[in-house]
Design an enzyme around this catalytic site. Structure first.
Site, PDB file in Angstrom:
ATOM      1  N   TYR A   1      -8.435   7.902  -1.239  1.00 59.34           N
ATOM      2  CA  TYR A   1      -9.455   7.446  -2.192  1.00 59.34           C
ATOM      3  C   TYR A   1     -10.436   8.563  -2.523  1.00 59.34           C
ATOM      4  CZ  TYR A   1      -7.891   2.813  -3.114  1.00 59.34           C
ATOM      5  OH  TYR A   1      -7.144   1.764  -3.592  1.00 59.34           O
TER       6      TYR A   1
ATOM      7  N   ARG B   1      -8.714  10.753  -5.016  1.00 62.71           N
ATOM      8  CA  ARG B   1      -8.700  10.129  -6.338  1.00 62.71           C
ATOM      9  C   ARG B   1     -10.093  10.089  -6.959  1.00 62.71           C
ATOM     10  NH1 ARG B   1      -6.481   4.604  -5.782  1.00 62.71           N
ATOM     11  NH2 ARG B   1      -6.477   4.531  -8.046  1.00 62.71           N
TER      12      ARG B   1
ATOM     13  N   ASP C   1     -11.686   3.743 -12.763  1.00 65.09           N
ATOM     14  CA  ASP C   1     -12.120   5.122 -13.038  1.00 65.09           C
ATOM     15  C   ASP C   1     -13.365   5.260 -13.902  1.00 65.09           C
ATOM     16  OD1 ASP C   1     -11.113   4.644 -15.685  1.00 65.09           O
ATOM     17  OD2 ASP C   1      -9.136   5.396 -15.119  1.00 65.09           O
TER      18      ASP C   1
ATOM     19  N   HIS D   1     -10.613  -4.881 -10.804  1.00 59.83           N
ATOM     20  CA  HIS D   1     -10.206  -4.380  -9.487  1.00 59.83           C
ATOM     21  C   HIS D   1     -11.251  -3.462  -8.866  1.00 59.83           C
ATOM     22  CE1 HIS D   1      -5.697  -5.288 -10.524  1.00 59.83           C
ATOM     23  NE2 HIS D   1      -6.378  -6.369 -10.177  1.00 59.83           N
TER      24      HIS D   1
ATOM     25  N   CYS E   1     -23.927  -2.761  10.412  1.00 61.28           N
ATOM     26  CA  CYS E   1     -23.171  -3.277  11.558  1.00 61.28           C
ATOM     27  C   CYS E   1     -22.285  -2.222  12.219  1.00 61.28           C
ATOM     28  CB  CYS E   1     -22.308  -4.464  11.146  1.00 61.28           C
ATOM     29  SG  CYS E   1     -20.878  -3.984  10.151  1.00 61.28           S
TER      30      CYS E   1
ATOM     31  N   THR F   1      -0.422  -1.243 -19.166  1.00 65.54           N
ATOM     32  CA  THR F   1      -0.253  -1.978 -17.902  1.00 65.54           C
ATOM     33  C   THR F   1       1.170  -2.519 -17.797  1.00 65.54           C
ATOM     34  OG1 THR F   1      -0.995  -3.818 -16.508  1.00 65.54           O
ATOM     35  CG2 THR F   1      -1.260  -4.118 -18.889  1.00 65.54           C
TER      36      THR F   1
ATOM     37  N   ASN G   1       2.576   0.234 -25.161  1.00 70.94           N
ATOM     38  CA  ASN G   1       3.137   0.753 -23.911  1.00 70.94           C
ATOM     39  C   ASN G   1       4.443   1.469 -24.259  1.00 70.94           C
ATOM     40  OD1 ASN G   1       4.363   0.995 -21.260  1.00 70.94           O
ATOM     41  ND2 ASN G   1       3.062  -0.704 -20.570  1.00 70.94           N
TER      42      ASN G   1
HETATM   43  C1  BJW Z   1       1.428   3.967 -20.503  1.00 67.45           C
HETATM   44  C2  BJW Z   1       1.301   5.333 -20.657  1.00 67.45           C
HETATM   45  C3  BJW Z   1       0.599   5.775 -21.776  1.00 67.45           C
HETATM   46  C4  BJW Z   1       2.376   4.994 -18.844  1.00 67.45           C
HETATM   47  N1  BJW Z   1       0.102   4.879 -22.630  1.00 67.45           N
HETATM   48  N2  BJW Z   1       0.940   3.105 -21.382  1.00 67.45           N
HETATM   49  C5  BJW Z   1       3.948 -10.945  -2.609  1.00 67.45           C
HETATM   50  C6  BJW Z   1       3.405 -10.262  -1.530  1.00 67.45           C
HETATM   51  C7  BJW Z   1       2.051  -9.913  -1.498  1.00 67.45           C
HETATM   52  C8  BJW Z   1       1.212 -10.254  -2.523  1.00 67.45           C
HETATM   53  C9  BJW Z   1       1.758 -10.915  -3.595  1.00 67.45           C
HETATM   54  C10 BJW Z   1       3.101 -11.264  -3.636  1.00 67.45           C
HETATM   55  N3  BJW Z   1       3.340 -11.900  -4.804  1.00 67.45           N
HETATM   56  C11 BJW Z   1       2.204 -11.954  -5.501  1.00 67.45           C
HETATM   57  C12 BJW Z   1       1.223 -11.374  -4.774  1.00 67.45           C
HETATM   58  C13 BJW Z   1      -0.181 -11.236  -5.203  1.00 67.45           C
HETATM   59  C14 BJW Z   1      -0.513  -9.794  -5.530  1.00 67.45           C
HETATM   60  C15 BJW Z   1       0.464  -9.284  -6.574  1.00 67.45           C
HETATM   61  O1  BJW Z   1       0.322  -9.534  -7.739  1.00 67.45           O
HETATM   62  N4  BJW Z   1       1.480  -8.558  -6.174  1.00 67.45           N
HETATM   63  C16 BJW Z   1       2.545  -8.126  -7.097  1.00 67.45           C
HETATM   64  C17 BJW Z   1       2.584  -6.619  -7.150  1.00 67.45           C
HETATM   65  C18 BJW Z   1       3.835  -8.760  -6.613  1.00 67.45           C
HETATM   66  N5  BJW Z   1      -1.879  -9.786  -6.015  1.00 67.45           N
HETATM   67  C19 BJW Z   1      -2.920  -9.718  -5.209  1.00 67.45           C
HETATM   68  O2  BJW Z   1      -2.804  -9.608  -4.004  1.00 67.45           O
HETATM   69  C20 BJW Z   1      -4.268  -9.811  -5.893  1.00 67.45           C
HETATM   70  N6  BJW Z   1      -5.091 -10.767  -5.258  1.00 67.45           N
HETATM   71  C21 BJW Z   1      -4.751 -12.068  -5.173  1.00 67.45           C
HETATM   72  O3  BJW Z   1      -3.700 -12.498  -5.608  1.00 67.45           O
HETATM   73  O4  BJW Z   1      -5.725 -12.841  -4.592  1.00 67.45           O
HETATM   74  C22 BJW Z   1      -5.409 -14.196  -4.288  1.00 67.45           C
HETATM   75  C23 BJW Z   1      -5.071 -14.254  -2.834  1.00 67.45           C
HETATM   76  C24 BJW Z   1      -6.067 -14.082  -1.911  1.00 67.45           C
HETATM   77  C25 BJW Z   1      -5.780 -14.190  -0.561  1.00 67.45           C
HETATM   78  C26 BJW Z   1      -4.464 -14.407  -0.174  1.00 67.45           C
HETATM   79  C27 BJW Z   1      -3.467 -14.529  -1.105  1.00 67.45           C
HETATM   80  C28 BJW Z   1      -3.763 -14.471  -2.453  1.00 67.45           C
HETATM   81  C29 BJW Z   1      -4.992  -8.481  -5.819  1.00 67.45           C
HETATM   82  C30 BJW Z   1      -4.269  -7.409  -6.554  1.00 67.45           C
HETATM   83  C31 BJW Z   1      -5.018  -6.093  -6.357  1.00 67.45           C
HETATM   84  C32 BJW Z   1      -4.306  -4.904  -6.990  1.00 67.45           C
HETATM   85  N7  BJW Z   1      -4.958  -3.709  -6.552  1.00 67.45           N
HETATM   86  C33 BJW Z   1      -4.512  -2.432  -7.121  1.00 67.45           C
HETATM   87  C34 BJW Z   1      -5.347  -1.309  -6.439  1.00 67.45           C
HETATM   88  C35 BJW Z   1      -6.779  -1.332  -6.986  1.00 67.45           C
HETATM   89  C36 BJW Z   1      -7.609  -0.198  -6.516  1.00 67.45           C
HETATM   90  C37 BJW Z   1      -7.088   1.145  -6.949  1.00 67.45           C
HETATM   91  O5  BJW Z   1      -6.958   1.424  -8.137  1.00 67.45           O
HETATM   92  O6  BJW Z   1      -6.799   1.923  -6.052  1.00 67.45           O
HETATM   93  O7  BJW Z   1      -4.752  -2.425  -8.532  1.00 67.45           O
HETATM   94  S1  BJW Z   1      -2.751  -2.154  -7.007  1.00 67.45           S
HETATM   95  C38 BJW Z   1      -2.601  -1.411  -8.590  1.00 67.45           C
HETATM   96  O8  BJW Z   1      -1.854  -2.262  -9.514  1.00 67.45           O
HETATM   97  C39 BJW Z   1      -4.018  -1.342  -9.150  1.00 67.45           C
HETATM   98  C40 BJW Z   1      -3.798  -1.615 -10.595  1.00 67.45           C
HETATM   99  O9  BJW Z   1      -5.008  -2.010 -11.207  1.00 67.45           O
HETATM  100  C41 BJW Z   1      -2.744  -2.686 -10.573  1.00 67.45           C
HETATM  101  C42 BJW Z   1      -1.986  -2.825 -11.866  1.00 67.45           C
HETATM  102  O10 BJW Z   1      -1.282  -1.671 -12.167  1.00 67.45           O
HETATM  103  P1  BJW Z   1      -1.207  -1.147 -13.681  1.00 67.45           P
HETATM  104  O11 BJW Z   1      -2.545  -0.728 -14.123  1.00 67.45           O
HETATM  105  O12 BJW Z   1      -0.488  -2.113 -14.513  1.00 67.45           O
HETATM  106  O13 BJW Z   1      -0.348   0.219 -13.473  1.00 67.45           O
HETATM  107  P2  BJW Z   1       1.234   0.378 -13.355  1.00 67.45           P
HETATM  108  O14 BJW Z   1       1.492   1.692 -12.773  1.00 67.45           O
HETATM  109  O15 BJW Z   1       1.870  -0.795 -12.747  1.00 67.45           O
HETATM  110  O16 BJW Z   1       1.709   0.386 -14.893  1.00 67.45           O
HETATM  111  C43 BJW Z   1       1.351   1.454 -15.750  1.00 67.45           C
HETATM  112  C44 BJW Z   1       1.898   1.112 -17.120  1.00 67.45           C
HETATM  113  O17 BJW Z   1       1.425   2.092 -18.021  1.00 67.45           O
HETATM  114  C45 BJW Z   1       3.440   1.135 -17.197  1.00 67.45           C
HETATM  115  O18 BJW Z   1       3.881  -0.050 -17.852  1.00 67.45           O
HETATM  116  C46 BJW Z   1       3.738   2.357 -18.058  1.00 67.45           C
HETATM  117  O19 BJW Z   1       4.882   2.211 -18.883  1.00 67.45           O
HETATM  118  C47 BJW Z   1       2.490   2.448 -18.865  1.00 67.45           C
HETATM  119  N8  BJW Z   1       2.172   3.796 -19.366  1.00 67.45           N
HETATM  120  N9  BJW Z   1       1.953   5.973 -19.607  1.00 67.45           N
HETATM  121  C48 BJW Z   1       0.321   3.562 -22.409  1.00 67.45           C
HETATM  122  N10 BJW Z   1       0.436   7.118 -21.999  1.00 67.45           N
END
Ligand code: BJW
Length: 255
Positions: free
Chosen positions: A72, A75, A109, A124, A159, A197, A222
């Site tokens: 982190y 980043r 960011d 997030h 704490c 996304t 995308n």
């Molecule tokens: C371009 C481009 C260009 C490239 N122009 N486009 C099974 C097991 C465990 C958990 C789960 C499960 N099933 C479901 C879950 C829930 C889980 C989840 O969804 N998991 C899935 C992955 C399966 N979700 C959670 O746990 C969430 N909380 C929750 O559900 O709470 C309820 C709960 C509570 C208690 C118990 C149980 C449930 C929380 C999710 C938190 C995600 N956190 C992160 C890290 C954040 C901090 C950080 O940044 O470090 O968030 S993970 C990461 O993924 C980050 C992002 O915000 C998030 C989404 O990713 P994003 O932005 O879409 O990026 P990519 O890389 O996936 O996609 C990039 C895209 O850009 C691509 O499509 C490219 O093509 C495109 N691209 N160049 C335009 N130039």
């Protein structure tokens, strides 16, 4: 909708935006890629090198605090150096044309704000905020941003538990008020732009689903298709940093 050529789809999207009085823009890591920040799930994305079970969970942080803290910090340095790219600037420009614009971002960011977007909902969290990993005061208490050169997480002043970034890891709830505002903005919008996304992470990924269910006109930008691409009204297959400025230019030309 991918049957018409790109120019026709771009014009169709611009037409919807010209009539739009309430806009929501839902963004992910792809919009910051042209600013030099890695995405998560692309072939060169962070999850290729960093196991999300370790680097994006509270359990991983408890087991490997120095590694997670180090990643982190790395980043945070990259994000502090990064500048908004034409995608962020185009989204900020849309707010000038459509004053009721809300940006709902999964990114931590701060680049939308740096580009001039004023209503930004960070689903997030933010790399600029820190909190106690034990939530010792119940509600997350924000702590001063620690220096970038610390190799291990500093202790919470209240704490003694480790401090952690105020971001949302897997298994954690999204900040309630931000989430509720995001749902409201998206389902009450006339147009939703979904940019950079993979739309794979819940609950954020429910937002475009709900918008589609409410009849909101959805435009996706995308270079790679996602589960939404065949269902949105307009899918613009290209990078956000070129497609969004081209879209704004067309909207402006018609104003
Ligand atoms: C371009 C481009 C260009 C490239 N122009 N486009 C099974 C097991 C465990 C958990 C789960 C499960 N099933 C479901 C879950 C829930 C889980 C989840 O969804 N998991 C899935 C992955 C399966 N979700 C959670 O746990 C969430 N909380 C929750 O559900 O709470 C309820 C709960 C509570 C208690 C118990 C149980 C449930 C929380 C999710 C938190 C995600 N956190 C992160 C890290 C954040 C901090 C950080 O940044 O470090 O968030 S993970 C990461 O993924 C980050 C992002 O915000 C998030 C989404 O990713 P994003 O932005 O879409 O990026 P990519 O890389 O996936 O996609 C990039 C895209 O850009 C691509 O499509 C490219 O093509 C495109 N691209 N160049 C335009 N130039």
């Amino acid at each position: 909708m991918v049957t018409q050529n790109f120019e026709t789809r771009l014009r169709f999207a611009a037409q919807a935006l010209r009539q739009c009085k309430a806009l929501a823009v839902f963004t992910g890591a792809g919009v910051s890629r042209a600013s030099g920040l890695a995405t998560f799930r692309d072939a060169d994305g962070a999850w290729q090198k960093y196991d999300p079970q370790v680097y994006a969970t509270q359990e991983g942080f408890q087991r490997f605090p120095r590694e997670v803290w180090g990643w982190y910090n790395y980043r945070r340095k990259e994000m502090l150096k990064a500048r908004p790219n034409p995608a962020h600037e185009a989204i900020a420009a849309l707010e000038k044309l459509i004053p009721l614009t809300t940006v709902v971002t999964q990114n931590i960011d701060g680049l939308h704000q740096a580009a001039g977007s004023r209503r930004v909902l960070e689903l997030h969290g933010s790399m600029r905020r820190f909190k106690c990993s034990a939530a010792c005061r119940g509600e997350p208490t924000l702590l001063p941003e620690p220096p970038l050169d610390l190799e291990a997480p500093p202790p919470c002043p209240y704490c003694g538990a480790m401090q952690r970034p105020d971001v949302v890891w897997f298994g954690e709830m999204l900040p309630t008020a931000t989430w509720e505002a995001a749902v409201e903005a998206v389902i009450s919008a006339q147009v939703l732009i979904i940019a950079g996304t993979s739309a794979l992470v819940a609950p954020a990924a429910y937002l475009p689903e709900w918008a589609l269910g409410q009849g909101v006109f959805c435009i996706e930008v995308n270079p790679q298709p996602t589960p939404l691409s065949e269902r949105v009204q307009v899918y613009l297959d290209g990078p956000a940093e070129t497609v969004l400025p081209a879209l704004v230019a067309l909207v402006t030309a018609g104003h």
